[in-house]
Design a protein around this motif. Structure first.
Motif, mmCIF file in Angstrom:
data_model
loop_
_atom_site.group_PDB
_atom_site.id
_atom_site.type_symbol
_atom_site.label_atom_id
_atom_site.label_comp_id
_atom_site.label_asym_id
_atom_site.label_seq_id
_atom_site.Cartn_x
_atom_site.Cartn_y
_atom_site.Cartn_z
ATOM 1 N N TYR A 62 1.187 -1.207 0.241
ATOM 2 C CA TYR A 62 -0.132 0.242 -0.343
ATOM 3 C C TYR A 62 0.575 1.256 -0.002
ATOM 4 C CZ TYR A 62 -4.946 -2.254 0.444
ATOM 5 O OH TYR A 62 -5.948 -2.230 0.876
ATOM 6 N N TYR A 107 1.585 3.754 -3.351
ATOM 7 C CA TYR A 107 0.445 5.428 -2.971
ATOM 8 C C TYR A 107 1.833 6.121 -2.821
ATOM 9 C CZ TYR A 107 -1.306 9.720 0.152
ATOM 10 O OH TYR A 107 -1.901 10.207 0.087
ATOM 11 N N VAL A 129 -9.245 5.243 -3.050
ATOM 12 C CA VAL A 129 -7.926 5.360 -1.915
ATOM 13 C C VAL A 129 -9.536 5.448 -0.339
ATOM 14 C CG1 VAL A 129 -5.304 5.677 -2.514
ATOM 15 C CG2 VAL A 129 -7.115 7.388 -1.057
ATOM 16 N N TRP A 166 -6.504 2.093 3.177
ATOM 17 C CA TRP A 166 -6.464 2.899 3.212
ATOM 18 C C TRP A 166 -6.009 4.497 3.969
ATOM 19 C CZ3 TRP A 166 -3.143 2.900 -1.205
ATOM 20 C CH2 TRP A 166 -3.525 2.167 -1.682
ATOM 21 N N GLY A 219 -9.721 6.695 3.057
ATOM 22 C CA GLY A 219 -10.231 5.120 3.608
ATOM 23 C C GLY A 219 -11.266 6.102 3.424
ATOM 24 N N CYS A 233 -12.361 3.538 8.448
ATOM 25 C CA CYS A 233 -11.695 2.137 8.159
ATOM 26 C C CYS A 233 -12.686 1.416 8.348
ATOM 27 C CB CYS A 233 -10.150 2.143 8.583
ATOM 28 S SG CYS A 233 -9.634 0.920 8.338
#
Lengths: 98, 339
Positions: B216, B220, B236, B241, B249, B316
């Motif tokens: 990740y 990114y 994302v 994320w 996220g 999240c």
């Protein structure tokens, strides 16, 4: 004896008390007393059983409990969300004599 | 549960992923689908499902964002267009996305889908940055066909996104995907984890949390470089994320504002979470949405949730499907979370 129609359902989620109409999609937010009354509408409890239960649970007088109970029952009978299984004939629902 | 019928939900989006066809021309190694039967598409069933959905959106005063997929949606374009016609004419539907493997698209189809005003994007699956890695997942010859389709879609002016389903077999491609996405000038790249649904799949595909963290971060960082001065974005909005970027996220909407419908009307919380909730045709949507114990469990954001207390919980909450298949508990901590 009063019984909840099978087209509706009750749900308590944390502090929320709800009545769902599973056909029309309507959602009714209930107070705890109404939720308790409807939970007791199982076709086995008599009106007296329900009243006794809520007067004990909610620290209410019989007069107060009767007023809330009858008001709620009238509305829900009208919407066919509950019915009286003693009065059900040929699938037709008859309003309870209050 | 959000209180539908409430004013606060008016015009809010409700997301539906509708797998209107179960047939597919590919046999991808990681696919969630078991049944590839080429059944006849029953347009009456599609119409009945549409009407149930339309009714629910009207009742809840929400706007449906629907992703039409399969199987492979372009395998039966007549079904796809039949649905798009109905959706286009309903005020209760906001946008349409088409999720495809990109191997059956041609200019005639592109010309036709371009006519739909509600078409928001076409999302094409690309599971590797080169022919070897992609074809290893999706089958020989698919990479070039898919790349060609992406180019045709972009040239036609249709918003085009790429979905990269990440697992152990293509982990080496992940950080190269932003470069490919930039070269293709696509609008958005999504890198999303595969859900291993069995012990066998877990052995074959599951990426450990520490490895996922590295991937990740690499994706990114690569996207930041490759997408500079480009219109391409890294999507994302999904769980985990937020651990990379505090502004990114999102909490999983399953059970809150999203649902998956299969070709026969079966309802799932999410395509990757094979827990049948009922059937929209026989049970109706209201009954399922209001009464499913699985959905009520998904709605638990406090207390019983393994992420309760985590500072990232609001944006999240982990992937419910991955948590379920790993721990047999929807609300357990995401096994790929690295904090």
């Amino acid at each position: 004896m009063l019984i909840l129609a099978d087209t509706v359902s009750l749900k308590q989620d944390e502090e929320n008390f709800m009545l769902f109409d599973n056909i029309s999609g309507n959602i009714y937010k209930l107070n705890e007393l109404s939720y308790e009354i409807l939970s007791l509408c199982d076709g086995k409890n008599t009106d007296e059983d329900i009243l006794l239960n809520i007067t004990e649970s909610f620290d209410a007088t019989i007069t107060e409990a009767e007023k809330d109970f009858e008001g709620l029952v009238r509305i829900l009978l009208d919407k066919k969300y509950i019915y009286d299984n003693d009065n059900e004939k040929g699938g037709e629902l008859y309003e309870k004599d209050l | 549960m959000d209180g539908y019928n409430d004013k606060k939900n008016i015009n809010k989006d409700f997301y539906v992923q509708w797998h209107f066809i179960d047939s597919c021309n590919l046999r991808c190694v990681h696919c969630y689908q078991n049944d590839y039967n080429h059944k006849t598409l029953d347009l009456n069933i599609l119409k009945d499902i549409f009407l149930k959905l339309d009714e629910a959106m009207a009742k809840w005063k929400m706007k449906c964002f629907v992703s039409l997929t399969g199987g492979e949606p372009f395998l039966k374009p007549e079904g796809l267009f039949y649905l798009m016609d109905m959706i286009e004419s309903s005020d209760n539907f906001k946008n349409i996305a088409i999720l495809t493997n990109g191997t059956l698209i041609d200019n005639t189809l592109i010309k036709k889908i371009k006519n739909y005003k509600k078409l928001a994007e076409v999302q094409v699956s690309l599971d590797g940055h080169d022919e070897e890695s992609h074809d290893g997942v999706r089958g020989e010859g698919t990479f070039l066909k898919t790349i060609n389709s992406i180019k045709m879609l972009k040239n036609s002016g249709i918003k085009t996104a790429v979905m990269f389903t990440l697992h152990k077999k293509n982990i080496g491609s992940a950080s190269n995907m932003p470069r490919l996405a930039a070269l293709l000038n696509i609008d958005a790249l999504t890198v999303e984890r595969m859900t291993a649904m069995s012990d066998i799949e877990r052995d074959e595909f599951f990426i450990e949390a520490s490895d996922l963290k590295n991937v990740y971060f690499d994706v990114y960082a690569s996207a930041k470089t490759e997408f500079k001065n480009k219109n391409t974005k890294l999507s994302v909005s999904r769980p985990l994320w937020n651990l990379i970027d505090e502004n990114a996220g999102g909490y999983c909407p399953a059970g809150l504002s999203s649902l998956c419908i299969l070709h026969d009307g079966a309802l799932l919380p999410c395509r990757r979470l094979y827990l049948p909730l009922g059937n929209i045709l026989t049970d109706g949507l209201f009954k399922v949405w209001y009464n499913s114990d699985i959905l009520w469990k998904l709605r638990k954001r406090n207390g019983e949730n393994g992420c309760a207390g985590c500072s990232h919980a609001d944006k999240c909450g982990g992937c419910k499907a991955i948590s379920y298949y790993y721990n047999r508990d929807l609300n357990s901590k995401d096994p790929q979370c690295w904090i």
